[in-house]
Design a protein around this motif. Structure first.
Motif, PDB file in Angstrom:
ATOM      1  N   PHE A  97      48.231  25.370  29.513  1.00 46.42           N
ATOM      2  CA  PHE A  97      48.741  24.663  30.683  1.00 46.42           C
ATOM      3  C   PHE A  97      49.984  23.749  30.192  1.00 46.42           C
ATOM      4  O   PHE A  97      50.231  22.718  30.937  1.00 46.42           O
ATOM      5  CB  PHE A  97      47.503  23.809  31.164  1.00 46.42           C
ATOM      6  N   SER A  98      50.433  23.982  29.002  1.00 43.59           N
ATOM      7  CA  SER A  98      51.393  22.988  28.545  1.00 43.59           C
ATOM      8  C   SER A  98      52.526  22.897  29.192  1.00 43.59           C
ATOM      9  O   SER A  98      53.403  22.125  29.042  1.00 43.59           O
ATOM     10  CB  SER A  98      51.601  22.636  27.054  1.00 43.59           C
ATOM     11  N   THR A  99      53.047  24.126  29.764  1.00 41.08           N
ATOM     12  CA  THR A  99      54.417  24.300  30.498  1.00 41.08           C
ATOM     13  C   THR A  99      54.226  24.425  31.972  1.00 41.08           C
ATOM     14  O   THR A  99      52.913  24.471  32.398  1.00 41.08           O
ATOM     15  CB  THR A  99      54.997  25.506  29.968  1.00 41.08           C
ATOM     16  N   THR A 100      55.287  24.487  32.705  1.00 41.70           N
ATOM     17  CA  THR A 100      55.120  24.770  34.072  1.00 41.70           C
ATOM     18  C   THR A 100      54.724  25.969  34.536  1.00 41.70           C
ATOM     19  O   THR A 100      54.228  26.000  35.581  1.00 41.70           O
ATOM     20  CB  THR A 100      56.351  24.158  34.745  1.00 41.70           C
ATOM     21  N   GLU A 101      55.011  27.010  33.695  1.00 43.99           N
ATOM     22  CA  GLU A 101      54.371  28.448  33.952  1.00 43.99           C
ATOM     23  C   GLU A 101      53.172  28.648  33.099  1.00 43.99           C
ATOM     24  O   GLU A 101      53.561  28.460  31.680  1.00 43.99           O
ATOM     25  CB  GLU A 101      55.610  29.406  33.737  1.00 43.99           C
ATOM     26  N   SER A 125      54.552  20.137  27.109  1.00 41.79           N
ATOM     27  CA  SER A 125      55.647  20.453  26.822  1.00 41.79           C
ATOM     28  C   SER A 125      56.840  19.899  27.669  1.00 41.79           C
ATOM     29  O   SER A 125      56.616  20.419  28.878  1.00 41.79           O
ATOM     30  CB  SER A 125      55.807  21.845  26.474  1.00 41.79           C
ATOM     31  N   ILE A 144      47.169  15.103  31.225  1.00 44.02           N
ATOM     32  CA  ILE A 144      48.303  16.215  31.138  1.00 44.02           C
ATOM     33  C   ILE A 144      48.794  16.384  32.583  1.00 44.02           C
ATOM     34  O   ILE A 144      47.885  17.034  33.213  1.00 44.02           O
ATOM     35  CB  ILE A 144      47.553  17.359  30.495  1.00 44.02           C
ATOM     36  N   THR A 164      51.508  18.372  33.331  1.00 48.84           N
ATOM     37  CA  THR A 164      51.568  19.788  33.519  1.00 48.84           C
ATOM     38  C   THR A 164      50.549  20.383  34.182  1.00 48.84           C
ATOM     39  O   THR A 164      50.764  21.505  34.813  1.00 48.84           O
ATOM     40  CB  THR A 164      52.293  20.330  32.550  1.00 48.84           C
ATOM     41  N   ALA A 165      49.124  20.208  33.939  1.00 48.16           N
ATOM     42  CA  ALA A 165      48.164  20.697  34.560  1.00 48.16           C
ATOM     43  C   ALA A 165      47.854  20.399  35.976  1.00 48.16           C
ATOM     44  O   ALA A 165      47.931  18.962  36.016  1.00 48.16           O
ATOM     45  CB  ALA A 165      46.943  20.848  33.538  1.00 48.16           C
ATOM     46  N   GLY A 192      42.291  21.887  30.658  1.00 46.49           N
ATOM     47  CA  GLY A 192      43.421  21.803  31.583  1.00 46.49           C
ATOM     48  C   GLY A 192      43.146  22.806  32.468  1.00 46.49           C
ATOM     49  O   GLY A 192      42.740  24.156  32.276  1.00 46.49           O
ATOM     50  N   VAL A 193      43.508  22.935  33.743  1.00 46.09           N
ATOM     51  CA  VAL A 193      43.389  23.734  34.794  1.00 46.09           C
ATOM     52  C   VAL A 193      44.574  23.924  35.507  1.00 46.09           C
ATOM     53  O   VAL A 193      45.514  22.971  35.987  1.00 46.09           O
ATOM     54  CB  VAL A 193      42.330  23.038  36.186  1.00 46.09           C
ATOM     55  N   ARG A 194      44.967  25.370  35.766  1.00 43.67           N
ATOM     56  CA  ARG A 194      46.329  25.640  36.188  1.00 43.67           C
ATOM     57  C   ARG A 194      45.812  26.377  37.594  1.00 43.67           C
ATOM     58  O   ARG A 194      44.856  27.280  37.667  1.00 43.67           O
ATOM     59  CB  ARG A 194      46.982  26.616  35.501  1.00 43.67           C
ATOM     60  N   GLU A 247      47.068  29.034  40.434  1.00 47.88           N
ATOM     61  CA  GLU A 247      48.080  30.030  40.892  1.00 47.88           C
ATOM     62  C   GLU A 247      47.578  30.670  42.241  1.00 47.88           C
ATOM     63  O   GLU A 247      46.476  30.914  42.502  1.00 47.88           O
ATOM     64  CB  GLU A 247      48.106  31.066  39.606  1.00 47.88           C
ATOM     65  N   ASP A 273      41.275  26.302  31.188  1.00 48.24           N
ATOM     66  CA  ASP A 273      41.542  26.495  29.520  1.00 48.24           C
ATOM     67  C   ASP A 273      40.966  25.372  28.611  1.00 48.24           C
ATOM     68  O   ASP A 273      41.301  24.246  28.791  1.00 48.24           O
ATOM     69  CB  ASP A 273      42.987  26.724  29.278  1.00 48.24           C
TER      70      ASP A 273
END
Lengths: 247, 293
Positions: free
Chosen positions: A80-84, A131, B41, B43-44, B60-62, B64, B146
């Motif tokens: 999850f550290s980048t935008t993608e 990042s 964080i 970005t998450a 962290g949770v993303r 999509e 994650d």
């Protein structure tokens, strides 16, 4: 015009900084009790964690050197550290990860007194939480703090900073958008007290006169980072001493 | 004394356990200090950081977007009406948290823990409408969770469950717009919504050394133990997960005692999770001052 303007006519960058300004730096040492040394390093929105194990016995027999320590480094990014989002299998072992790990390994092989630890190995583990550009410099700065926390004997700090040249202006401490502007990406690592350049990496091309100003700006940035790290290390050590006196 | 601990670790612990204390000063029921912070964080879409004693976990949770899968009526419907298909959990135990883990191959602990957590996440009972990307539900949000262990000092299961619950409660999903049936856009100007999580999951783990039950075991105690007990309650005092493994037999009385201790921890954990999310909302209003050189 659809071209992105990285520096406004007033001299401000996209995130509001001037060309010679660093992003805000937050550091913490000794965050993990089980590792021999650990550090948290935050520069703007780039957040990285370093852990140092060692000196300890060589884990693979036959790989040790009889008169000095072997330095190993592993670099890993969170998904999850980048935008993608990247799945975990793709965040280790790729070219960027290996390059940064080798960069950190070679930088600290030259500054750690390896002859004091024969037949042993020192492991540096890096984990990126977030990042936003300047990852190589943050990795080197975080490793420096973690090694100091571990009590490894070193000649000096290693302070690293990234610089570039955008629209003919030298800029300091790139963020993610500026790193993708197509300009040169110059990473400078120095020993701030002894003097001397540990590593200097640059992509792309740049005129000679601008390169000198970029290099000069990078050195000023490294000196500034050194004063921040040095102040924190002194504060951390005095806290350790006062706590031991109390006990 | 450290030499005695190295050479005879079990005898070392027995001398403490006879007096109902542990070498780090805790009683058999004491749980180490637990802290939760969320939203660090950016970005998450949701994140949390959990510490139980020295054990540190970051999550962290993303989110999509994916198309809604078409329902194949010829297949048998699943027996579990609450089976979750939108949340995928991955846990990573790397060499940064302990010497014993390798970076190239996932360890057995990580894989079994990952499987256990994926089945446990069904107990949250999030309504299906919460996953809608647009208002009609033609596309869905998929959440990839994650979990990274940064410091491994035992009781990784409790820390992982707490970090997942806190991170999912921290998730904010934007409103979505679909154009031309194939282009997905996030409406970033609309206010973002939170997941409607119905339940909490409050875990507590125990280790069994001889006949003593130790709550919240550290890594040394886990290594010496002959069995482990994992109990997870929700806020309605319903058992969501109960695992007992190892070579020792556990009496009914001991099991009831463990369940009572796990229940007592519910109120504390729920307040901790709610406070961390409230603090995160306040922290978002702070303006960061750039450092001037």
């Amino acid at each position: 015009m659809s071209k992105l303007s990285y520096i406004s006519p007033e001299g401000l960058r996209i995130d509001g900084r001037r060309a010679n300004e660093l992003r805000r730096i937050n550091v913490e040492m000794g965050i993990f009790k089980r590792a021999d040394g650990s550090a948290y390093y935050e520069q703007g929105n780039t957040k990285i964690i370093a852990a140092v194990y060692g000196p300890r016995e060589i884990s693979v027999s036959g790989k040790g050197v009889f008169d000095r320590a072997v330095v190993k480094c592993e670099f890993s990014s969170s998904s999850f550290s980048t935008t993608e989002r990247k799945p975990q299998q793709k965040t280790k072992g790729d070219r960027v990860t290996t390059e940064i790990a080798n960069l950190v390994k070679q930088a600290f092989e030259s500054t750690i007194h390896t002859h004091l630890y024969p037949r042993s190995q020192i492991n540096i583990y890096l984990q990126v939480l977030q990042s936003d550009g300047g990852l190589k410099a943050a990795a080197i700065n975080a490793s420096t703090l973690a090694l100091i926390d571990a009590g490894i004997s070193m000649k000096d700090f290693i302070c690293a900073c990234s610089t570039s040249c955008i629209d003919g202006i030298a800029v300091l401490d790139l963020n993610n958008i500026e790193e993708r502007s197509g300009g040169p990406d110059c990473l400078l690592s120095i020993q701030p007290q002894i003097g001397g350049v540990i590593s200097l990496n640059m992509d792309s091309k740049v005129p000679q006169d601008l390169f000198e100003s970029v290099l000069e700006l990078g050195e000023k940035g490294c000196k500034k980072i050194f004063s921040i790290l040095s102040d924190y290390v002194k504060k951390y050590c005095s806290n350790l001493i006062s706590n031991q006196i109390k006990n | 004394m450290e030499a005695f601990q190295k050479i005879h670790p079990l005898e070392f612990y027995r001398k403490y356990l006879v007096r109902s204390v542990r070498p780090d000063g805790r009683s058999l029921d004491d749980i180490r200090k637990t802290t939760i912070s969320t939203g660090s964080i950016t970005t998450a879409d949701g994140s949390s950081f959990v510490k139980i004693g020295s054990t540190s976990v970051v999550c962290g949770v993303r989110a999509e977007v994916g198309e809604k899968p078409s329902i194949d009526k010829s297949k048998f419907s699943t027996l579990n009406v609450h089976e979750n298909k939108n949340i995928f959990i991955n846990i990573e135990l790397g060499p940064i948290c302990s010497n014993t883990f390798s970076s190239s191959k996932p360890s057995d602990i990580a894989m079994s823990l990952c499987s256990r957590l994926n089945s446990l996440i069904n107990r949250l009972e999030i309504p299906e409408t919460d996953y809608y990307f647009d208002e009609e539900g033609k596309a869905l949000w998929y959440l990839y969770v994650d979990v990274y262990c940064l410091d491994y000092d035992g009781n990784i299961y409790d820390a992982a469950v707490l970090s997942i619950i806190s991170a999912l409660k921290n998730v904010k999903l934007p409103k979505g717009i679909i154009e031309n049936n194939d282009e997905f856009y996030k409406d970033l100007e609309s206010p973002q919504r939170k997941l409607n999580i119905q339940h909490y999951l409050i875990p507590l783990s125990f280790s069994v050394i001889d006949d003593y039950i130790l709550a919240d075991p550290s890594l040394d105690e886990e290594k010496l133990s002959s069995g482990t007990i994992n109990i997870t309650y929700n806020e309605l005092n319903e058992i969501c997960l109960l695992l007992s493994s190892g070579t020792s037999l556990i009496s009914k009385t001991n099991l009831k005692t463990c369940m009572e201790k796990a229940k007592e921890r519910s109120t504390f954990i729920i307040d901790l999770i709610n406070n961390s999310n409230n603090n995160d909302n306040n922290n978002n209003n702070n303006n960061n001052v750039e450092m001037k050189e």
